[in-house]
Design an enzyme around this catalytic site. Structure first.
Site, PDB file in Angstrom:
ATOM      1  N   ALA A  54       0.803  -1.227   0.349  1.00 44.08           N
ATOM      2  CA  ALA A  54      -0.247  -0.128  -0.081  1.00 44.08           C
ATOM      3  C   ALA A  54       1.038   1.005  -0.234  1.00 44.08           C
ATOM      4  O   ALA A  54       0.184   2.301  -0.375  1.00 44.08           O
ATOM      5  CB  ALA A  54      -0.591  -0.416   1.548  1.00 44.08           C
ATOM      6  N   LYS A  72     -25.879 -11.161  -4.857  1.00 44.40           N
ATOM      7  CA  LYS A  72     -24.316 -10.863  -5.836  1.00 44.40           C
ATOM      8  C   LYS A  72     -24.571 -10.835  -7.149  1.00 44.40           C
ATOM      9  O   LYS A  72     -23.971  -9.767  -7.951  1.00 44.40           O
ATOM     10  CB  LYS A  72     -23.787 -12.109  -5.456  1.00 44.40           C
ATOM     11  CG  LYS A  72     -23.166 -11.898  -3.276  1.00 44.40           C
ATOM     12  CD  LYS A  72     -22.937 -13.461  -2.963  1.00 44.40           C
ATOM     13  CE  LYS A  72     -22.096 -13.715  -1.843  1.00 44.40           C
ATOM     14  NZ  LYS A  72     -22.437 -14.558  -0.852  1.00 44.40           N
ATOM     15  N   LYS A 118     -23.036  -7.031   0.401  1.00 48.71           N
ATOM     16  CA  LYS A 118     -23.773  -6.460  -0.994  1.00 48.71           C
ATOM     17  C   LYS A 118     -24.952  -7.016  -0.936  1.00 48.71           C
ATOM     18  O   LYS A 118     -25.957  -5.952  -1.975  1.00 48.71           O
ATOM     19  CB  LYS A 118     -23.967  -8.260  -0.929  1.00 48.71           C
ATOM     20  CG  LYS A 118     -24.469  -9.702   0.019  1.00 48.71           C
ATOM     21  CD  LYS A 118     -22.664  -9.985   0.466  1.00 48.71           C
ATOM     22  CE  LYS A 118     -23.527 -11.041   1.387  1.00 48.71           C
ATOM     23  NZ  LYS A 118     -22.908 -12.020   2.262  1.00 48.71           N
TER      24      LYS A 118
HETATM   25  P1  NDP Z   1     -21.751 -10.890  12.329  1.00 50.29           P
HETATM   26  O1  NDP Z   1     -23.229 -11.251  12.529  1.00 50.29           O
HETATM   27  O2  NDP Z   1     -20.399 -12.137  12.269  1.00 50.29           O
HETATM   28  O3  NDP Z   1     -20.951  -9.582  12.697  1.00 50.29           O
HETATM   29  C1  NDP Z   1     -21.602  -8.675  12.749  1.00 50.29           C
HETATM   30  C2  NDP Z   1     -21.348  -7.583  12.620  1.00 50.29           C
HETATM   31  O4  NDP Z   1     -21.784  -5.816  13.371  1.00 50.29           O
HETATM   32  C3  NDP Z   1     -21.166  -7.765  14.654  1.00 50.29           C
HETATM   33  O5  NDP Z   1     -19.425  -7.434  15.472  1.00 50.29           O
HETATM   34  C4  NDP Z   1     -21.913  -6.996  15.258  1.00 50.29           C
HETATM   35  O6  NDP Z   1     -22.031  -6.644  16.646  1.00 50.29           O
HETATM   36  C5  NDP Z   1     -22.171  -5.993  14.792  1.00 50.29           C
HETATM   37  N1  NDP Z   1     -23.608  -5.123  14.369  1.00 50.29           N
HETATM   38  C6  NDP Z   1     -24.418  -6.223  14.295  1.00 50.29           C
HETATM   39  N2  NDP Z   1     -25.440  -5.220  14.456  1.00 50.29           N
HETATM   40  C7  NDP Z   1     -25.460  -4.058  15.115  1.00 50.29           C
HETATM   41  C8  NDP Z   1     -26.184  -2.942  15.238  1.00 50.29           C
HETATM   42  N3  NDP Z   1     -27.609  -2.961  15.318  1.00 50.29           N
HETATM   43  N4  NDP Z   1     -24.829  -2.273  15.888  1.00 50.29           N
HETATM   44  C9  NDP Z   1     -23.445  -2.032  16.242  1.00 50.29           C
HETATM   45  N5  NDP Z   1     -23.183  -3.512  15.426  1.00 50.29           N
HETATM   46  C10 NDP Z   1     -24.047  -4.239  14.995  1.00 50.29           C
HETATM   47  O7  NDP Z   1     -21.744 -10.642  10.442  1.00 50.29           O
HETATM   48  P2  NDP Z   1     -20.428 -11.639   9.471  1.00 50.29           P
HETATM   49  O8  NDP Z   1     -19.558 -10.780  10.055  1.00 50.29           O
HETATM   50  O9  NDP Z   1     -20.542 -12.761   8.683  1.00 50.29           O
HETATM   51  O10 NDP Z   1     -21.375 -10.794   8.333  1.00 50.29           O
HETATM   52  C11 NDP Z   1     -20.255  -9.014   8.024  1.00 50.29           C
HETATM   53  C12 NDP Z   1     -20.805  -8.728   6.918  1.00 50.29           C
HETATM   54  O11 NDP Z   1     -20.080  -8.909   5.842  1.00 50.29           O
HETATM   55  C13 NDP Z   1     -22.909  -8.880   6.408  1.00 50.29           C
HETATM   56  O12 NDP Z   1     -22.652  -7.798   4.988  1.00 50.29           O
HETATM   57  C14 NDP Z   1     -22.425 -10.517   5.467  1.00 50.29           C
HETATM   58  O13 NDP Z   1     -23.077 -10.080   3.814  1.00 50.29           O
HETATM   59  C15 NDP Z   1     -21.148 -10.028   4.640  1.00 50.29           C
HETATM   60  N6  NDP Z   1     -20.005 -11.163   4.299  1.00 50.29           N
HETATM   61  C16 NDP Z   1     -19.746 -12.251   5.044  1.00 50.29           C
HETATM   62  C17 NDP Z   1     -19.489 -13.536   4.694  1.00 50.29           C
HETATM   63  C18 NDP Z   1     -19.614 -13.960   6.026  1.00 50.29           C
HETATM   64  O14 NDP Z   1     -18.739 -15.118   5.500  1.00 50.29           O
HETATM   65  N7  NDP Z   1     -19.807 -13.902   7.188  1.00 50.29           N
HETATM   66  C19 NDP Z   1     -19.049 -13.402   3.440  1.00 50.29           C
HETATM   67  C20 NDP Z   1     -18.553 -12.408   2.448  1.00 50.29           C
HETATM   68  C21 NDP Z   1     -19.897 -10.771   2.958  1.00 50.29           C
HETATM   69  P3  NDP Z   1     -21.982  -7.793  18.166  1.00 50.29           P
HETATM   70  O15 NDP Z   1     -20.684  -8.887  17.432  1.00 50.29           O
HETATM   71  O16 NDP Z   1     -21.386  -7.427  19.457  1.00 50.29           O
HETATM   72  O17 NDP Z   1     -23.201  -9.054  18.198  1.00 50.29           O
HETATM   73  N1  HSE Z   2     -23.719 -16.386   3.599  1.00 51.28           N
HETATM   74  C1  HSE Z   2     -22.943 -15.498   2.906  1.00 51.28           C
HETATM   75  C2  HSE Z   2     -22.755 -17.020   1.753  1.00 51.28           C
HETATM   76  C3  HSE Z   2     -21.413 -15.341   3.000  1.00 51.28           C
HETATM   77  O1  HSE Z   2     -23.065 -18.113   2.262  1.00 51.28           O
HETATM   78  O2  HSE Z   2     -22.141 -17.309   0.815  1.00 51.28           O
HETATM   79  C4  HSE Z   2     -21.134 -14.705   1.942  1.00 51.28           C
HETATM   80  O3  HSE Z   2     -21.207 -13.481   0.868  1.00 51.28           O
END
Ligand code: NDP
Ligand code: HSE
Length: 438
Positions: free
Chosen positions: A33, A205, A105
């Site tokens: 970077a 997606k 997404k």
């Molecule tokens: P998680 O549920 O594991 O994490 C979500 C995080 O956001 C947590 O830390 C949670 O806090 C916090 N959070 C949730 N709601 C609130 C709120 N209302 N106010 C403040 N903080 C909040 O989700 P993922 O990491 O799995 O997914 C995150 C994003 O990435 C999503 O958009 C998902 O579609 C996308 N994604 C996920 C993939 C995957 O493999 N999981 C792959 C590709 C994209 P706390 O931990 O305290 O509950």
């Molecule tokens: N829920 C999604 C999946 C996470 O299973 O493909 C990755 O976007």
């Protein structure tokens, strides 16, 4: 040079993975970077929760707006998910002149047109590589690597959870709900897993992929969406016997009349590459007029595979900080004033082959009646398998493969078959995709 200061919204699966990758590869990332990337503040709902990452040195808060508004935060990474709060946070960051990286997404598919317009006006980037196919750099590949091509079609396995479920049902005979629960434990599934199993996540997606492949606006509402929740174990078995596998596909195809945009389960020949993409892996085939068919393969979900894409976007953002905003790669690949108005075609206009399964009276002439109904609709049959009914049973399972036909014709033919007195219940229909030209 001073490190770039990042504010992280969300410390869950992807947020935690991002902190870990940034820490482990800190030096390598800085060499790429040109500056170190440092998470200075992060938000989560519950600060007492155990995390997959070490948050030492990161200021933690339960208020995501405090992160966006923090004057020390230069780039905001949105990893909360959902469309309401996330939209508010991203739009606020953009209005404050901050670059944004997101894996969301749903947010991009629903509100991307507005968000990118605002980002363009503000001269900032909203990067979203992680939003499609987890760690696979498919956005960059289509938007930049294939920029010389007229993209003809793309087809892919773009929901890791669905692919994981279908793989386990086929290879280990496991029950749908049991595998879904495991996908949730492993962090693959969406917060609401119906988004995975009803095809909504894949449609988000596909909407994004179609926009950057064909230069059309994001049009999630026009995508045909069908998930895997109604796939029965017997269909998995019959498909196998016929030399196919059931996969959940997203397909976008450019035609003279418009663009096909559809997400649904499909039988794919067992020898096809996509039929052999298993577990949480994703794969996207893209056919360009100059390059021909291409294939992009990798982990479609999970903490570090997704973080790989988030961090790549962060590196891109850092590299672009000193560039003229007008000369950056456009968000949706095509210049904002050169977006096409090609219509998205209704699924009734799609043309595919079909797998049909029905429960029919086990008596002479029934097969001929069905063939007559299909023939009248212009549908020719490629293969028929009749399962011997158990001793004394009146009805037998009849499975057919048809040649390609317009979906509208198939809808009418199925209604006519279901009206036959020799047919019990409804006809199960799964499209068959040979992915020609691949
Ligand atoms: P998680 O549920 O594991 O994490 C979500 C995080 O956001 C947590 O830390 C949670 O806090 C916090 N959070 C949730 N709601 C609130 C709120 N209302 N106010 C403040 N903080 C909040 O989700 P993922 O990491 O799995 O997914 C995150 C994003 O990435 C999503 O958009 C998902 O579609 C996308 N994604 C996920 C993939 C995957 O493999 N999981 C792959 C590709 C994209 P706390 O931990 O305290 O509950
Ligand atoms: N829920 C999604 C999946 C996470 O299973 O493909 C990755 O976007």
């Amino acid at each position: 040079m001073k490190p770039i200061r990042v504010g992280l919204l969300g410390l869950g699966t992807v947020g935690g993975g991002t902190v870990n990758v940034l820490a482990r590869n800190r030096e390598e990332i800085a060499r790429r970077a040109g500056r170190a990337i440092e998470v200075v503040q992060a938000s989560a709902r519950d600060l007492g929760k155990a995390r997959i990452c070490d948050t030492t040195g990161i200021e933690l808060t339960t208020d995501p707006f405090a992160v966006v508004d923090n004057p020390a935060v230069e780039v905001v990474v949105e990893l909360i998910g959902g469309t309401d709060l996330a939209r508010e946070l991203v739009e606020r960051a953009v209005a404050a002149g901050k670059h944004v990286v997101t894996a969301n997404k749903a947010l991009i598919a629903h509100h991307g047109n507005t968000i990118f317009e605002a980002a363009h006006r503000a001269g900032v980037t909203v990067a979203f590589e992680a939003a499609v196919a987890g760690g696979i750099p498919i956005i960059k590949a289509i938007r930049e690597g294939l920029a010389g091509n007229r993209i003809e079609w793309l087809a892919g396995i773009i929901n890791g959870t669905s692919n994981f479920i279908l793989t386990e049902m086929r290879s280990a005979g496991r029950a749908f709900d049991d595998v879904l629960a495991e996908a949730q434990r492993l962090g693959y599934a969406e917060a609401d897993p119906t988004f995975d199993v009803e095809g909504i996540d894949a449609a988000h997606k596909l909407t994004i992929l179609a926009a950057i492949a064909f230069g059309v606006p994001l049009a999630f509402d026009r995508a045909y969406t069908e998930g895997i929740s109604r796939i029965a174990p017997e269909d998995v078995g019959y498909a196998e016997q016929l030399g196919y596998r059931i996969k959940h596909l997203g397909i976008a195809r450019r035609r003279d009349e418009g663009i096909e945009l559809r997400v649904h389960p499909a039988l794919v020949p067992a020898s096809a590459i996509l039929a052999n993409v298993d577990g949480v892996m994703n794969a996207v085939m893209v056919r360009g007029d100059a390059i021909g068919p291409t294939l992009f393969y990798g982990a479609g979900a999970g903490a570090e595979p997704t973080a790989s894409a988030v961090v790549a976007d962060l590196v891109d953002v850092v590299r672009a900080l000193t560039t003229d905003p007008e000369n950056r790669v456009p968000h949706l690949a095509f210049q904002p004033d050169a977006i096409s108005d090609a219509p998205i075609l209704p699924v009734a206009q799609a043309r595919t082959a079909y797998y049909l399964r029905m429960t029919a009276l086990d008596r002479p002439g029934v097969l001929a009646d069905i063939a007559t109904v299909l023939g009248r609709a212009g549908i020719s049959i490629e293969a028929v398998v009749q399962k011997e009914p158990p001793q004394g049973a009146e009805f037998a399972q009849l499975v057919m493969l048809t040649h390609r036909v317009l979906e509208r014709q198939m809808d009418e033919a199925i209604a006519a078959v279901e009206a036959l007195s020799s047919i019990r219940g409804s006809v199960t229909r799964i499209r068959v995709e040979h992915l020609e030209g691949a």
